[in-house]
Design a protein around this motif. Structure first.
Motif, PDB file in Angstrom:
ATOM      1  N   GLN A 111      -5.177 -11.732  -2.622  1.00 29.83           N
ATOM      2  CA  GLN A 111      -5.634 -10.497  -2.008  1.00 29.83           C
ATOM      3  C   GLN A 111      -4.469  -9.705  -1.436  1.00 29.83           C
ATOM      4  OE1 GLN A 111      -8.989  -9.450  -2.089  1.00 29.83           O
ATOM      5  NE2 GLN A 111      -7.930  -7.552  -1.577  1.00 29.83           N
ATOM      6  N   GLU A 112      -3.542 -10.419  -0.789  1.00 27.45           N
ATOM      7  CA  GLU A 112      -2.381  -9.743  -0.215  1.00 27.45           C
ATOM      8  C   GLU A 112      -1.515  -9.142  -1.319  1.00 27.45           C
ATOM      9  OE1 GLU A 112       0.943 -10.640   3.253  1.00 27.45           O
ATOM     10  OE2 GLU A 112      -0.793 -11.935   2.970  1.00 27.45           O
ATOM     11  N   CYS A 113      -1.400  -9.851  -2.422  1.00 30.27           N
ATOM     12  CA  CYS A 113      -0.642  -9.337  -3.561  1.00 30.27           C
ATOM     13  C   CYS A 113      -1.263  -8.042  -4.074  1.00 30.27           C
ATOM     14  CB  CYS A 113      -0.595 -10.382  -4.676  1.00 30.27           C
ATOM     15  SG  CYS A 113       0.140  -9.789  -6.221  1.00 30.27           S
ATOM     16  N   GLN A 114      -2.597  -8.016  -4.177  1.00 29.31           N
ATOM     17  CA  GLN A 114      -3.261  -6.811  -4.651  1.00 29.31           C
ATOM     18  C   GLN A 114      -2.953  -5.621  -3.745  1.00 29.31           C
ATOM     19  OE1 GLN A 114      -3.869  -8.011  -7.739  1.00 29.31           O
ATOM     20  NE2 GLN A 114      -5.662  -6.697  -7.718  1.00 29.31           N
ATOM     21  N   THR A 115      -2.981  -5.871  -2.446  1.00 31.82           N
ATOM     22  CA  THR A 115      -2.701  -4.792  -1.507  1.00 31.82           C
ATOM     23  C   THR A 115      -1.246  -4.346  -1.608  1.00 31.82           C
ATOM     24  OG1 THR A 115      -4.382  -5.672  -0.016  1.00 31.82           O
ATOM     25  CG2 THR A 115      -2.810  -4.118   0.918  1.00 31.82           C
ATOM     26  N   LEU A 116      -0.317  -5.295  -1.714  1.00 29.76           N
ATOM     27  CA  LEU A 116       1.098  -4.954  -1.868  1.00 29.76           C
ATOM     28  C   LEU A 116       1.322  -4.124  -3.135  1.00 29.76           C
ATOM     29  CD1 LEU A 116       2.858  -8.292  -0.836  1.00 29.76           C
ATOM     30  CD2 LEU A 116       2.983  -6.105   0.362  1.00 29.76           C
ATOM     31  N   ARG A 117       0.607  -4.475  -4.204  1.00 28.65           N
ATOM     32  CA  ARG A 117       0.717  -3.693  -5.439  1.00 28.65           C
ATOM     33  C   ARG A 117       0.294  -2.250  -5.189  1.00 28.65           C
ATOM     34  NH1 ARG A 117      -2.734  -4.312  -8.831  1.00 28.65           N
ATOM     35  NH2 ARG A 117      -1.675  -3.551 -10.687  1.00 28.65           N
ATOM     36  N   ASP A 118      -0.839  -2.090  -4.486  1.00 27.08           N
ATOM     37  CA  ASP A 118      -1.352  -0.738  -4.245  1.00 27.08           C
ATOM     38  C   ASP A 118      -0.395   0.071  -3.374  1.00 27.08           C
ATOM     39  OD1 ASP A 118      -3.552  -1.443  -5.731  1.00 27.08           O
ATOM     40  OD2 ASP A 118      -4.850  -1.806  -3.998  1.00 27.08           O
ATOM     41  N   THR A 119       0.102  -0.562  -2.302  1.00 26.81           N
ATOM     42  CA  THR A 119       1.001   0.173  -1.409  1.00 26.81           C
ATOM     43  C   THR A 119       2.324   0.486  -2.096  1.00 26.81           C
ATOM     44  OG1 THR A 119       1.745  -1.945  -0.456  1.00 26.81           O
ATOM     45  CG2 THR A 119      -0.016  -0.774   0.701  1.00 26.81           C
ATOM     46  N   THR A 120       2.798  -0.427  -2.921  1.00 25.37           N
ATOM     47  CA  THR A 120       4.054  -0.191  -3.638  1.00 25.37           C
ATOM     48  C   THR A 120       3.893   0.932  -4.650  1.00 25.37           C
ATOM     49  OG1 THR A 120       4.634  -2.535  -3.390  1.00 25.37           O
ATOM     50  CG2 THR A 120       5.863  -1.276  -5.017  1.00 25.37           C
ATOM     51  N   ARG A 121       2.775   0.912  -5.367  1.00 21.71           N
ATOM     52  CA  ARG A 121       2.535   1.987  -6.335  1.00 21.71           C
ATOM     53  C   ARG A 121       2.402   3.327  -5.619  1.00 21.71           C
ATOM     54  NH1 ARG A 121       1.249   2.431 -11.514  1.00 21.71           N
ATOM     55  NH2 ARG A 121       1.069   0.179 -11.801  1.00 21.71           N
ATOM     56  N   SER A 122       1.742   3.342  -4.456  1.00 24.43           N
ATOM     57  CA  SER A 122       1.613   4.584  -3.688  1.00 24.43           C
ATOM     58  C   SER A 122       2.982   5.089  -3.246  1.00 24.43           C
ATOM     59  CB  SER A 122       0.720   4.356  -2.459  1.00 24.43           C
ATOM     60  OG  SER A 122      -0.601   4.073  -2.841  1.00 24.43           O
ATOM     61  N   LEU A 123       3.850   4.156  -2.837  1.00 26.68           N
ATOM     62  CA  LEU A 123       5.196   4.540  -2.433  1.00 26.68           C
ATOM     63  C   LEU A 123       5.953   5.181  -3.596  1.00 26.68           C
ATOM     64  CD1 LEU A 123       7.659   4.554  -0.542  1.00 26.68           C
ATOM     65  CD2 LEU A 123       8.110   2.181  -1.260  1.00 26.68           C
ATOM     66  N   VAL A 124       5.887   4.559  -4.747  1.00 26.23           N
ATOM     67  CA  VAL A 124       6.590   5.102  -5.924  1.00 26.23           C
ATOM     68  C   VAL A 124       6.022   6.466  -6.297  1.00 26.23           C
ATOM     69  CG1 VAL A 124       7.018   4.751  -8.391  1.00 26.23           C
ATOM     70  CG2 VAL A 124       7.249   2.842  -6.804  1.00 26.23           C
ATOM     71  N   ASP A 125       4.692   6.612  -6.229  1.00 29.19           N
ATOM     72  CA  ASP A 125       4.076   7.917  -6.510  1.00 29.19           C
ATOM     73  C   ASP A 125       4.545   8.959  -5.504  1.00 29.19           C
ATOM     74  OD1 ASP A 125       2.717   6.832  -8.640  1.00 29.19           O
ATOM     75  OD2 ASP A 125       0.827   6.578  -7.556  1.00 29.19           O
ATOM     76  N   ASP A 126       4.599   8.565  -4.221  1.00 27.08           N
ATOM     77  CA  ASP A 126       5.061   9.498  -3.187  1.00 27.08           C
ATOM     78  C   ASP A 126       6.509   9.912  -3.432  1.00 27.08           C
ATOM     79  OD1 ASP A 126       2.622   9.425  -1.937  1.00 27.08           O
ATOM     80  OD2 ASP A 126       3.223   8.025  -0.360  1.00 27.08           O
ATOM     81  N   GLN A 127       7.339   8.954  -3.825  1.00 28.81           N
ATOM     82  CA  GLN A 127       8.739   9.273  -4.088  1.00 28.81           C
ATOM     83  C   GLN A 127       8.881  10.207  -5.283  1.00 28.81           C
ATOM     84  OE1 GLN A 127      10.331   5.286  -4.409  1.00 28.81           O
ATOM     85  NE2 GLN A 127      11.037   5.288  -2.274  1.00 28.81           N
ATOM     86  N   ALA A 128       8.029   9.987  -6.306  1.00 31.80           N
ATOM     87  CA  ALA A 128       8.050  10.888  -7.465  1.00 31.80           C
ATOM     88  C   ALA A 128       7.583  12.287  -7.061  1.00 31.80           C
ATOM     89  CB  ALA A 128       7.164  10.329  -8.573  1.00 31.80           C
TER      90      ALA A 128
END
Length: 722
Positions: A111-128
């Motif tokens: 579950q924690e991995c799933q959340t980390l994936r989501d937050t990491t993807r959001s970060l990359v999207d924000d940076q883009a």
């Protein structure tokens, strides 16, 4: 080019085993019709390639994916070897998949991995997004400088505000995964080129990806699109939730997937385990604490229903633990009986007695609603950096289980169970409620119905009609091939030792006869011996009885806490060892003992599983579900047939190639042709295996073994004296 020649291009060796060519043709024909296959073949006769070669050929021609699966670790390694051999002669895109927990570089739960994936993807999207806004800002600045356009000034101000908001979001994004971040932002072409250059194991993927700062698990998922072959564990297919995700990673509809199950006689138990649900007292207590901290109008009804269930659970196992029994509870789960023949189980009755409220269903629904809301809050808190770990919602888990318990606890095939164990840390006894699924087709029927076709293979699938009934298959093709190796290279003796009924096992005369016969078997074996017993306790009993005999070489004892791989290695490395183990342990199937590694194998007694309430529940469910198939379906389907399958699996540990030779022993009068009435098990073996059974008295076994092994020039020096 014929169809046979077409699929044989995936066959990696010079010449198929006997019957292997025919088996491949028959599997190929069944797949062309979209028909499932039940495929029994003797150990060491090439079942895997017989299924895999036509399946891959069909998949390539029709743009499908083959998923081959097992629950035996050694078989997973064999799949990889076979896939690499195929890839060497006919390149295929293949991946070997394993659960996330064993491939995570930062050691977090799913579950924690799933959340980390989501937050990491959001970060990359924000940076883009930030990069695009910065480019827009530069353009607007140029426009403003060139002509002082007022609209450009307003737009520039709006972009600046968006940039400030994005900067805040990026700065607050603390709970991310660096490995997954690199997956999203780095160049992964080299990884995928390496991945599909051969068939890579999960350990190889973990090392290669980790050394380059990538998450190999997520890259494997990303690379599963357009693969022709996936090797995985049972749970990727038998767990409905995981299966749905798994097919999504494959980018396949179920109808574009061919599944191949190895050691398919294990699917019944594995499906049963995946379908069962449980809830511990600790989770209930955690849910109540969670609700106590919650300022929500739904917390009161949720607490009302969960507290009543928690109190009922404690009261139920307290009532069942008699004088002195609580003190004897250990660290393993122990069942206590709560089922009733004429009404709901005792836990449900205790729950109904304690519950006071507006309605269990209504309050469970409110608890579920609140649980989902809390779970979303925990997710947001972790994503936003307000929490360093992703908290799990205990209320959601507890409410979901209580709802399932009340809705399904009285259904056919659902058996309510309460278990207790001792907490190693606190030394306190606590309980668990479980809905045990007795009929596995509730899981497997949906799977086999939705995929294009399935091949289920094992050395012990017969009787096919029982396998079809239990797993919910519709009109499968059936293939059965016995051992095609030279018959003169093997002997299978049914030894007329006393019948080892549970009531007879403590008889000194019986023990003396069995021990003496086992001593003869070990002494007259030129190499090592495998001895399988109904339980580890029986293995220990006869190990002690034979331990003082210096003529028997090294005697190895297996047990529930032993390192079986270490024991197997010691046996293989020895010239004259004997291994005492349980038929229900891990060495009775999926493990090869070639040549001198094990020349003789013995099954001692008819190793019926220990009678338990769960086993009785399965028998009862089968009696009712399959009453039209057999007058005694419960005993036949749930006990006798699985026991004979395990016995046949154990016998198959020796004689693994055409040149191999050995002796196989069944020590119990019930295996012989003697008139044992309803206790005889000889007829439960397939016909061709019954015909190979040679009845022999225990006192004559050593002479028979001496003659057989002498004929094969197997003794190094002088043979032992009878």
């Amino acid at each position: 080019m014929s169809t046979t020649d077409d699929h044989l291009r995936f066959f990696p060796y010079e010449e198929p085993y006997p019957n292997q060519r025919e088996a491949m043709d028959r599997v190929d024909n069944a797949l062309a019709r979209g028909q499932d296959v039940l495929f029994e073949g003797a150990p060491g006769t090439g079942k895997t390639l017989s299924a895999l070669v036509p399946a891959l050929s069909h998949a390539r021609e029709h743009d499908r994916t083959v998923v081959i699966t097992t629950n035996v670790h050694q078989q997973m390694r064999q799949f990889v070897e076979d896939a690499r051999a195929i890839n060497a002669v006919e390149p295929i895109r293949a991946t070997v998949f394993r659960g996330k927990s064993s491939m995570c570089h930062i050691d977090v739960d799913y579950q924690e991995c799933q959340t980390l994936r989501d937050t990491t993807r959001s970060l990359v999207d924000d940076q883009a997004d930030r990069e695009q806004l910065e480019e827009r800002m530069e353009q607007l600045t140029d426009d403003l400088r060139d002509d002082g356009d007022g609209s450009a000034a307003e737009a520039r101000q709006a972009v600046a505000e968006e940039l400030d908001a994005l900067d805040d979001d990026i700065e607050e994004a603390t709970n991310t995964c660096d490995y997954y971040y690199n997956n999203l932002t780095g160049d992964t072409d080299e990884f995928f080129s390496w991945l599909f250059d051969d068939v890579r194991t999960p350990d190889e993927v973990y090392e290669y990806a980790g050394s380059r700062g990538f998450c190999g698990y997520e890259l494997l998922k990303e690379g599963m699109e357009n693969v022709e072959l996936v090797v995985c564990n049972y749970h990727h297919l038998l767990d409905p939730t995981i299966r749905e995700q798994f097919f999504r990673w494959l980018d396949r509809d179920p109808d574009d997937v061919i599944t191949v199950f190895d050691e398919a006689h294990n699917v019944e138990d594995a499906a049963r385990d995946h379908a069962s649900k449980s809830l511990t007292e600790n989770t209930l207590d955690a849910a109540l604490n969670e609700l106590d901290e919650t300022d929500d109008s739904r917390a009161e009804p949720a607490e009302n229903v969960l507290r009543a269930f928690a109190e009922a659970l404690r009261a139920t196992y307290d009532d069942r633990l008699g004088y002195g029994e609580r003190e004897s509870v250990g660290e393993n789960w122990t069942d206590v009986s709560i089922a009733n023949d004429d009404r709901r189980d005792d836990l449900t009755l205790a729950f109904l007695d304690r519950y006071e409220g507006s309605g269990i269903r209504a309050e469970c629904d409110l608890a579920l609603q609140l649980g989902r809301s809390l779970d979303e809050d925990y997710e947001d808190a972790y994503k936003n950096g307000e929490a360093t770990t992703r908290r799990e919602c205990q209320t959601l888990q507890a409410a979901g289980f209580v709802s399932a318990w009340m809705d399904g606890g009285a259904e056919l095939g659902q058996h309510p169970v309460v278990s207790v164990r001792r907490d190693a840390g606190t030394d306190e006894v606590y309980g668990r409620a479980e809905l045990y699924t007795c009929i596995p087709r509730e899981v497997t029927e949906e799977l086999f119905g939705e995929v294009y076709a399935s091949v289920l293979m094992s050395a012990t699938l017969r009787p096919f009609d029982v396998t079809k009934d239990v797993l919910g298959l519709t009109d499968p093709a059936t293939l059965a091939y016995g051992m095609e190796y030279p018959e003169e290279n093997r002997r299978t003796y049914s030894v007329a030792t006393p019948a080892l009924f549970a009531s007879e096992r403590d008889d000194p005369a019986t023990q003396e006869t069995v021990a003496s016969t086992l001593a003869d078997a070990v002494r007259f074996t030129p190499g090592s011996t495998l001895l399988f017993f109904p339980s580890y306790g029986e293995a220990e009993r006869y190990h002690e009885l034979l331990a003082g005999d210096p003529e028997l070489g090294t005697l190895l004892l297996d047990g529930s806490g032993q390192d079986t791989e270490q024991l197997r290695t010691r046996l293989v490395d020895s010239d004259d060892a004997a291994l005492f183990t349980s038929l229900w342990g891990t060495l009775a199937e999926g493990v090869s003992f070639d040549d001198d590694d094990a020349r003789t194998v013995a099954v001692v007694g008819v190793p019926y599983p220990r009678l338990s309430e769960r086993m009785e529940a399965v028998q009862d469910a089968y009696d009712r579900a399959f009453a039209d198939r057999s007058r005694d379906a419960g005993w036949e389907y749930a006990v006798e047939i699985p026991t004979i399958r395990k016995t046949r699996q154990a016998l198959g540990r020796v004689i693994r190639s055409p040149d191999d030779f050995g002796v196989r022993l069944l020590l119990d009068k019930r295996y012989t042709s003697a008139d044992m009435g309803k206790y005889s098990v000889r007829d439960a073996f397939p016909r061709e295996e019954r015909e190979e059974l040679v009845d022999i008295g225990p006192e004559k076994l050593k002479f028979a073994m001496l003659n057989f092994y002498t004929d094969h020039d197997a003794y190094d020096g002088q043979p032992p004296e009878p």
